[in-house]
Motif scaffolding. Sequence first.
Motif, PDB file in Angstrom:
ATOM      1  N   PHE A 214     -37.662 -67.036 -78.127  1.00 38.88           N
ATOM      2  CA  PHE A 214     -37.129 -67.892 -79.419  1.00 38.88           C
ATOM      3  C   PHE A 214     -35.862 -68.668 -78.851  1.00 38.88           C
ATOM      4  N   ALA A 215     -35.009 -67.608 -78.373  1.00 38.05           N
ATOM      5  CA  ALA A 215     -33.617 -68.295 -78.119  1.00 38.05           C
ATOM      6  C   ALA A 215     -33.924 -69.161 -76.944  1.00 38.05           C
ATOM      7  N   ASN A 216     -34.682 -69.244 -75.692  1.00 40.03           N
ATOM      8  CA  ASN A 216     -34.741 -69.893 -74.767  1.00 40.03           C
ATOM      9  C   ASN A 216     -35.588 -71.119 -74.880  1.00 40.03           C
ATOM     10  N   PHE A 217     -36.805 -70.810 -75.662  1.00 38.07           N
ATOM     11  CA  PHE A 217     -37.585 -71.674 -75.714  1.00 38.07           C
ATOM     12  C   PHE A 217     -36.795 -73.018 -76.952  1.00 38.07           C
ATOM     13  N   LEU A 218     -36.320 -72.453 -77.839  1.00 36.16           N
ATOM     14  CA  LEU A 218     -35.848 -73.486 -79.090  1.00 36.16           C
ATOM     15  C   LEU A 218     -34.611 -74.399 -78.492  1.00 36.16           C
ATOM     16  N   LEU A 219     -33.599 -73.483 -77.685  1.00 33.84           N
ATOM     17  CA  LEU A 219     -32.583 -74.179 -77.129  1.00 33.84           C
ATOM     18  C   LEU A 219     -33.032 -75.251 -76.084  1.00 33.84           C
ATOM     19  N   LEU A 220     -33.972 -74.855 -75.267  1.00 34.66           N
ATOM     20  CA  LEU A 220     -34.046 -75.648 -74.117  1.00 34.66           C
ATOM     21  C   LEU A 220     -35.002 -76.817 -74.439  1.00 34.66           C
ATOM     22  N   ILE A 221     -35.950 -76.806 -75.504  1.00 33.09           N
ATOM     23  CA  ILE A 221     -36.653 -77.694 -76.133  1.00 33.09           C
ATOM     24  C   ILE A 221     -35.677 -78.608 -76.720  1.00 33.09           C
ATOM     25  N   GLY A 222     -34.636 -78.053 -77.665  1.00 31.76           N
ATOM     26  CA  GLY A 222     -33.720 -79.017 -77.953  1.00 31.76           C
ATOM     27  C   GLY A 222     -33.037 -79.643 -76.905  1.00 31.76           C
ATOM     28  N   SER A 223     -32.683 -79.109 -75.853  1.00 30.11           N
ATOM     29  CA  SER A 223     -32.007 -80.100 -74.827  1.00 30.11           C
ATOM     30  C   SER A 223     -32.860 -81.021 -74.247  1.00 30.11           C
ATOM     31  N   VAL A 224     -34.070 -80.598 -74.192  1.00 31.07           N
ATOM     32  CA  VAL A 224     -35.022 -81.844 -73.315  1.00 31.07           C
ATOM     33  C   VAL A 224     -34.923 -83.017 -74.279  1.00 31.07           C
ATOM     34  N   TYR A 225     -35.135 -82.836 -75.496  1.00 22.26           N
ATOM     35  CA  TYR A 225     -34.981 -83.829 -76.378  1.00 22.26           C
ATOM     36  C   TYR A 225     -33.926 -84.688 -76.829  1.00 22.26           C
ATOM     37  N   ALA A 226     -32.825 -84.017 -76.337  1.00 20.86           N
ATOM     38  CA  ALA A 226     -31.604 -84.422 -76.321  1.00 20.86           C
ATOM     39  C   ALA A 226     -31.299 -85.316 -75.352  1.00 20.86           C
ATOM     40  N   GLY A 227     -31.848 -85.011 -74.231  1.00 14.46           N
ATOM     41  CA  GLY A 227     -31.676 -85.810 -72.965  1.00 14.46           C
ATOM     42  C   GLY A 227     -32.505 -87.028 -73.041  1.00 14.46           C
ATOM     43  N   ILE A 228     -33.740 -87.084 -73.876  1.00 17.27           N
ATOM     44  CA  ILE A 228     -34.474 -88.301 -74.087  1.00 17.27           C
ATOM     45  C   ILE A 228     -33.441 -89.224 -75.195  1.00 17.27           C
ATOM     46  N   ALA A 229     -32.759 -88.680 -75.859  1.00 19.61           N
ATOM     47  CA  ALA A 229     -32.180 -89.577 -76.783  1.00 19.61           C
ATOM     48  C   ALA A 229     -30.802 -90.190 -75.875  1.00 19.61           C
ATOM     49  N   ASP A 230     -30.543 -89.415 -74.911  1.00 20.62           N
ATOM     50  CA  ASP A 230     -29.419 -90.044 -74.461  1.00 20.62           C
ATOM     51  C   ASP A 230     -29.889 -91.151 -73.291  1.00 20.62           C
ATOM     52  N   ARG A 231     -30.976 -91.008 -72.952  1.00 22.83           N
ATOM     53  CA  ARG A 231     -31.348 -92.325 -72.082  1.00 22.83           C
ATOM     54  C   ARG A 231     -31.677 -93.376 -73.131  1.00 22.83           C
TER      55      ARG A 231
END
Length: 364
Positions: A214-231
């Motif tokens: 849970f910890a790794n999946f949820l936080l890394l998924i969140g980070s990927v979509y934050a990166g999409i938003a950054d771009r």
Amino acid sequence: MLTPELLDRIRSRAAGYDRDNAFFWEDLDELRAAGYLAPRPLLQVAREQRLLAAHAPATALGINMHLVWVGVARVLAERGDDSLVWLLEEAEAGELFAFGNSEPGNDAVLFDSLTRAEPRPDGGYAFTGTKIFTSLSPAWTRLGVFGRDGDRLVHGFLTRDTPGWRSLDDWDTLGQRATQSHTTVLEGAVVPAERIARILPVGPSADPFVFGIFANFLLLIGSVYAGIADRALELAVEAAQRRTSHKNDGASYAVDPDIRWRIADAALALDALAPQLETLAADVDGVVDRGADWFRQLTGAKHRATETARHVVDQAMRVAGGGGYRSSSELARLQRDVLAGIYHPSDTESVHATVAANLLGPLP
């Protein structure tokens, strides 16, 4: 590790992978050579994944699944459990791990399984069932799977040369196409005893193995979509500075009050993500005990990141004007990619149920 030159090459290939519905082989080769598959702290990985996603969302999402398993092994090791040390060693050596957990019709996710796990005399298990959204399907060398044996859930890892499984090569989606997350059919595929990672009761579990997923999946998924938003925000700013208004005597849209408000609104939402994602990642690394609040906060972080990313991309599309609607535009691809965020566990309904249970207690 993610040098500007490497990131530029990765970004240059993203549109082609998407257009051709092709796996990101070249990206994977370069990331493996750069040491990107190796274990490292979750906070570092979260930051790197956000940066990678800003350049190639599907590549970041695909490699995420490997990084989650590596993160699970780190969580256990940091808490005195060396049962997955072999996974860390193999990841360091370049083996590629993938997730074979999601199943059609199974909304219990990790707490139950429709796959059958049949015990063998030697302590191994034979798995029979169907797994969906198996990212990295063309390339994985190790596949984490789980299934049900009576009232127990059995987790283990297949190697690619194991007989009894096949990939349907059926990935043709709206977005995140380069992940090539094919359906995987298990037909008595055997995991030997030494690769059985956990045997847990059906239902929610406080086991560190489950927490690690849970910890790794949820936080890394969140980070990927934050990166999409950054771009998307970068592209919105570029569009506002590039576009001019005929009715305002050729003035830049960068001075238009409505455009400025949209960009500011997107930035305000996006700025809130890093403190939460990074604080939680640092606390996982630091073995901080948040008790029963962990799952509420982890699911909330993923939910907020994916929903915020959708909002930021939408604002960017509005700022960019009709040019962003062309299928060849990067923003159009980001719009398709960001929609996948609503399908990753935990979904919106599950998140709200988790938060309600944390605050109000379980339903009678």
